[in-house]
Scaffold this active site. Structure first.
Site, PDB file in Angstrom:
ATOM      1  N   ASN A   1      38.242  38.287  41.080  1.00 59.52           N
ATOM      2  CA  ASN A   1      38.198  39.132  39.901  1.00 59.52           C
ATOM      3  C   ASN A   1      38.957  38.473  38.753  1.00 59.52           C
ATOM      4  O   ASN A   1      40.024  37.882  38.948  1.00 59.52           O
ATOM      5  CB  ASN A   1      38.837  40.491  40.194  1.00 59.52           C
ATOM      6  CG  ASN A   1      38.008  41.323  41.162  1.00 59.52           C
ATOM      7  OD1 ASN A   1      36.784  41.386  41.015  1.00 59.52           O
ATOM      8  ND2 ASN A   1      38.649  41.941  42.125  1.00 59.52           N
TER       9      ASN A   1
ATOM     10  N   ILE B   1      46.695  43.566  52.217  1.00 65.45           N
ATOM     11  CA  ILE B   1      47.464  44.707  52.722  1.00 65.45           C
ATOM     12  C   ILE B   1      46.586  45.950  52.882  1.00 65.45           C
ATOM     13  O   ILE B   1      46.934  46.868  53.622  1.00 65.45           O
ATOM     14  CB  ILE B   1      48.665  44.982  51.766  1.00 65.45           C
ATOM     15  CG1 ILE B   1      49.789  45.688  52.492  1.00 65.45           C
ATOM     16  CG2 ILE B   1      48.233  45.722  50.517  1.00 65.45           C
ATOM     17  CD1 ILE B   1      51.094  45.702  51.725  1.00 65.45           C
TER      18      ILE B   1
ATOM     19  N   HIS C   1      43.426  34.747  42.785  1.00 68.30           N
ATOM     20  CA  HIS C   1      43.227  34.874  44.234  1.00 68.30           C
ATOM     21  C   HIS C   1      41.743  34.996  44.522  1.00 68.30           C
ATOM     22  O   HIS C   1      40.990  35.598  43.761  1.00 68.30           O
ATOM     23  CB  HIS C   1      43.985  36.070  44.818  1.00 68.30           C
ATOM     24  CG  HIS C   1      43.770  37.362  44.086  1.00 68.30           C
ATOM     25  ND1 HIS C   1      44.376  37.649  42.889  1.00 68.30           N
ATOM     26  CD2 HIS C   1      43.012  38.447  44.387  1.00 68.30           C
ATOM     27  CE1 HIS C   1      44.007  38.845  42.480  1.00 68.30           C
ATOM     28  NE2 HIS C   1      43.159  39.355  43.367  1.00 68.30           N
TER      29      HIS C   1
HETATM   30  P1  AMP Z   1      42.356  42.324  42.795  1.00 72.77           P
HETATM   31  O1  AMP Z   1      41.870  43.695  42.463  1.00 72.77           O
HETATM   32  O2  AMP Z   1      41.257  41.315  42.907  1.00 72.77           O
HETATM   33  O3  AMP Z   1      43.482  41.886  41.882  1.00 72.77           O
HETATM   34  O4  AMP Z   1      42.922  42.426  44.286  1.00 72.77           O
HETATM   35  C1  AMP Z   1      44.286  42.526  44.591  1.00 72.77           C
HETATM   36  C2  AMP Z   1      44.393  42.668  46.085  1.00 72.77           C
HETATM   37  O5  AMP Z   1      45.729  42.437  46.473  1.00 72.77           O
HETATM   38  C3  AMP Z   1      43.996  44.042  46.645  1.00 72.77           C
HETATM   39  O6  AMP Z   1      42.927  43.889  47.586  1.00 72.77           O
HETATM   40  C4  AMP Z   1      45.280  44.548  47.308  1.00 72.77           C
HETATM   41  O7  AMP Z   1      45.037  45.296  48.478  1.00 72.77           O
HETATM   42  C5  AMP Z   1      46.017  43.244  47.584  1.00 72.77           C
HETATM   43  N1  AMP Z   1      47.464  43.337  47.683  1.00 72.77           N
HETATM   44  C6  AMP Z   1      48.317  43.930  46.838  1.00 72.77           C
HETATM   45  N2  AMP Z   1      49.587  43.781  47.248  1.00 72.77           N
HETATM   46  C7  AMP Z   1      49.534  43.047  48.393  1.00 72.77           C
HETATM   47  C8  AMP Z   1      50.515  42.542  49.288  1.00 72.77           C
HETATM   48  N3  AMP Z   1      51.822  42.767  49.099  1.00 72.77           N
HETATM   49  N4  AMP Z   1      50.090  41.833  50.353  1.00 72.77           N
HETATM   50  C9  AMP Z   1      48.771  41.610  50.563  1.00 72.77           C
HETATM   51  N5  AMP Z   1      47.800  42.059  49.744  1.00 72.77           N
HETATM   52  C10 AMP Z   1      48.177  42.767  48.670  1.00 72.77           C
END
Ligand code: AMP
Length: 120
Positions: A91, A34, A104
């Protein structure tokens, strides 16, 4: 750390929140981040309830692990990144600033990505 089923990716998997899907199979869902950090920024997640790579690597089945790795490669190829290059990142825990507690893999590409990590 126990899995929290209210995390945002669990909600996406349950269809409670929309996503921009790019890939799905029996074990894996992938969708656009996002808040993209590169022209292509895709998140590849297992459908199973795993907090992070620590959890996934210890608990997931060989089929789930294989599906996730194959999905990352296939997505990179179908997004046209295999020739120009791409980076994957996952992460785990506080030092990494993991925000969403569902495992992820980030896939970044579409421009030169610079050095691996900053010193900050
Ligand atoms: P992390 O810091 O590795 O946990 O990354 C989490 C990622 O999830 C970040 O890059 C956010 O921009 C992404 N994110 C959070 N909410 C959403 C969502 N609803 N749809 C897509 N990506 C998301």
């Amino acid at each position: 750390m126990a899995y929290d089923p209210s995390n945002i990716f669990a909600r996406i998997l349950r269809g409670e929140i929309p996503c921009r899907k790019v890939f799905e199979d029996e074990h894996v869902l992938a969708f656009r981040d996002i808040n993209p950090q590169a022209p292509v920024h895709i998140l590849v997640i297992p459908k199973g309830a795993y907090v992070s790579l620590d959890d996934f690597s210890a608990q997931a089945s060989p089929a789930e692990i294989a599906a996730l790795v194959r999905a990352v490669g296939e997505i990179a190829r179908t997004q046209g990144l295999a020739e120009s290059g791409y980076r994957i990142l996952a992460n785990h825990g506080a030092d990494s600033h993991q925000e969403v507690p569902h495992f992820h893999v980030h896939v970044f590409g579409g421009r030169p990505l610079g050095r691996m990590i900053s010193k900050a």
